[in-house]
Design an enzyme around this catalytic site. Structure first.
Site, mmCIF file in Angstrom:
data_model
loop_
_atom_site.group_PDB
_atom_site.id
_atom_site.type_symbol
_atom_site.label_atom_id
_atom_site.label_comp_id
_atom_site.label_asym_id
_atom_site.label_seq_id
_atom_site.Cartn_x
_atom_site.Cartn_y
_atom_site.Cartn_z
ATOM 1 N N ASP A 164 -2.956 10.099 28.406
ATOM 2 C CA ASP A 164 -2.983 8.672 28.043
ATOM 3 C C ASP A 164 -4.227 7.951 28.569
ATOM 4 O OD1 ASP A 164 -2.123 8.750 30.652
ATOM 5 O OD2 ASP A 164 -0.318 7.518 30.335
ATOM 6 N N ARG A 165 -4.915 8.539 29.536
ATOM 7 C CA ARG A 165 -6.118 7.871 30.056
ATOM 8 C C ARG A 165 -7.383 8.443 29.409
ATOM 9 N NH1 ARG A 165 -5.520 6.648 36.476
ATOM 10 N NH2 ARG A 165 -3.457 5.698 36.349
ATOM 11 N N ASP A 207 -1.532 13.794 31.322
ATOM 12 C CA ASP A 207 -0.607 13.628 30.190
ATOM 13 C C ASP A 207 -1.274 12.990 28.971
ATOM 14 O OD1 ASP A 207 -0.864 11.244 31.638
ATOM 15 O OD2 ASP A 207 1.039 10.483 30.883
#
Ligand code: G1P
Ligand code: ZN
Length: 543
Positions: A281-282, A279
């Site tokens: 975010d990392r 998704d």
């Protein structure tokens, strides 16, 4: 149009973990599993009437079908407007940005983050609040409570909405705005960073490989890196989001992003390697022959952030999750700003960011971010690294080595023991918890325990208190071991053991991390009685 009110009964196990509700996809597909959770969330925020929401997801299997259900339920609950990413696509940080820019009442993000996707893999739903951040504990508690008392859900009877075309449409009285998922996120990045300097860096022959891992950041990275910044075509690999992420595990670490690691350690390595998760975010950052741990990356970004326009005025403070290494604290001390230690999970950073107490935050699990949104942000971290590389005109390895020379090195590694029987995991944690008080001054393997406790957190902004956030053991000489049970697994229990050893400013910074951590590892395994209780000391994943 008819709104149907459908009777339902509570379903067990709908308690949101650190990052929303995560389960096997087929569980979500079974009506009314998704419906119950969406209705409970709408009830927990005080009903849908007149509300405005953002909806989007990472494109995994069931993403589009779930969005159709959510849109119809939003209309059924009287929501006034929903902003949806085209094709149902929104990265988590882009969704956070849309919530903030459009001042909506929050949003649903569909993702199981770095967990594999597909009909036999994982799916998830998170609700982000009006500040753009993950629902705080008070809200997740209300959501959970609502799932246990639910009696009905409301849904509009309608055909599917066309999410393929940008523009406006309506569903009953509800307005639906389908937006370009990249546009406003890209504009935000352009405001934060020196795009001209990064463009010159690429124009001067700087090379990079960004592995989008067949997940959501593909379109974002392609538009920004290859489009706006002029990196050569092919800089972004695996850039088309697939429903099953190409059967991969979209988790940007040396294990799951092995092809990128191999490239970066080989003879043809580009100057910078980076990857992001399902998704978006990392992040993972790796220089030529030099992997940067997330804990080090947080510290280095904080120490150099002033080189990017958005942070030129300095940082208000730095926050890290408790299991993250102390490297960032050393930078905060040097800068004379506050350092905060929070429980695991991005939601704990929200209040600190909202209150202006911190500018940059990060977690050892490859999450870094700032006050520009209320989520960790993979591409943001990559762009800040690029901005720093453009300004310092040094290699990643050089920047990292100089950082260690100045601050000392925090050797770090996380061991994951997956699919442990729940009762064994509980026995290990309970047993250790009971013995914590007696550990001080005792010797294990070659180390003496300096102190041990269970981490709890008093939020300095709203006074909320979170207990049971991990067992930590400090050793004399700068070592630390932390034991924690994962809140995001979908099968059995995942036990995490976090190991850390500080070198000091005059110690060696060039050791192999596993070698430097051996004494702490042996002491931690002995103290916890791991081999007797869970039957093994070899972890499944080492990062
Ligand atoms: C994991 C990470 C944690 C992160 C969370 C959501 O949670 O360890 O840092 O915030 O995923 O991305 P855990 O499984 O450890 O509870
Ligand atoms: Zn994620």
């Amino acid at each position: 149009m008819t709104i149907k009110t459908i009777p339902t009964t509570p379903i067990d196990g709908q308690k949101p973990g650190t990052s929303g509700l995560r389960k096997k996809t087929q569980v979500f597909m079974q009506t009314p599993y998704l419906e119950n959770f969406i209705q409970a969330t709408i009830d927990a925020i005080g009903g849908g009437a007149g509300k405005r929401l953002v909806v989007g997801g990472d494109g995994r299997y069931f993403n589009r079908a779930a969005i159709q259900t959510i849109l119809k339920m939003a209309a059924g609950n009287g929501v006034a407007e929903v902003i949806v990413g085209q094709g149902g696509i929104l990265s988590t940080p882009a969704a956070s940005n849309l919530i903030r820019e459009n001042k909506t009442d929050g949003g649903f993000i569909l993702s199981a983050s770095h967990n594999p996707g597909g009909i036999d893999e994982d799916f998830g739903v998170k609700f982000n609040a009006a500040n753009g951040g993950p629902a705080p504990e008070k809200l997740t508690a209300r959501m959970y409570e609502a799932t246990t008392t639910i009696t009905e859900y409301r849904i509009a009877e309608a055909g599917d909405i066309d999410l393929g075309r940008i523009g406006e449409t309506t569903l009953d009285d509800m307005r639906i705005r389908v937006v370009d998922p990249v546009e406003s996120y890209q504009a935000l990045m352009q405001r934060l960073f020196d795009f001209d300097a990064i463009r010159s860096l690429f124009a001067g022959g700087f090379t990079m490989c960004f592995d989008a891992m067949h997940a959501v950041t593909g379109p974002y990275a392609t538009a920004i890196l290859e489009g706006a910044l002029g990196a050569p075509t092919g800089t972004v690999v695996n850039g088309t989001p697939l429903e099953d992420f190409g059967k991969g595990h979209p988790d940007p670490n040396p294990i799951w992003a092995k092809p990128l690691m191999d490239l970066m350690m080989g003879a043809d390595a580009p100057d910078l390697g980076a990857a992001s998760d399902g998704d978006g975010d990392r992040n993972m950052i790796v220089g030529r022959g030099a992997y940067v741990t997330p804990s080090d990356s947080l510290a280095i970004l904080a120490a150099n952030a002033h080189l990017a326009p958005a942070y030129a005025g300095g940082l208000a403070g730095i926050a890290r999750s408790m299991p993250t290494s102390a490297a960032a604290d050393r930078v905060a001390a040097k800068l004379g700003i506050a350092a905060y230690e929070t429980p695991t999970g991005w939601k704990f950073f929200g209040n600190l960011l909202d209150a202006g107490k911190v500018t940059i935050c990060g977690e050892e699990s490859a999450g870094t971010g700032s006050d520009h949104v209320r989520e960790k942000d993979g591409l943001w971290a990559v762009l800040l690294w690029l901005n720093i590389l453009a300004a310092r005109k040094q290699s990643v390895a050089e920047i990292v080595t100089r950082h260690w020379q100045e601050f000392g090195r925090d050797y770090y590694s996380r061991y994951d023991y997956e699919d442990v029987a729940t009762d064994q995991a509980t026995r290990l944690m309970d047993g250790l918890r009971d013995r914590l008080d007696g550990l001080a001054a005792r010797r294990f393997a070659d180390l003496t325990v300096a102190g041990a406790d269970e981490f709890s957190y008093l939020d300095p902004v709203d006074g909320s208190f979170s207990e049971g956030q991990g067992l930590r053991i400090a050793f004399e000489g700068g070592g630390r071991a932390v034991f924690r049970l994962s809140g995001t697994g979908t099968q059995g229990a995942t036990l995490r053991l976090y190991l850390e050893q500080y070198s000091g400013t005059d110690g060696r910074t060039d050791l192999d991390p596993q070698e430097a951590l051996a004494p702490v590892r042996e002491a931690a395994q002995e103290i916890s009685d791991m081999s007797a209780i869970i039957g093994r000391t070899e972890p499944d994943v080492v990062t």
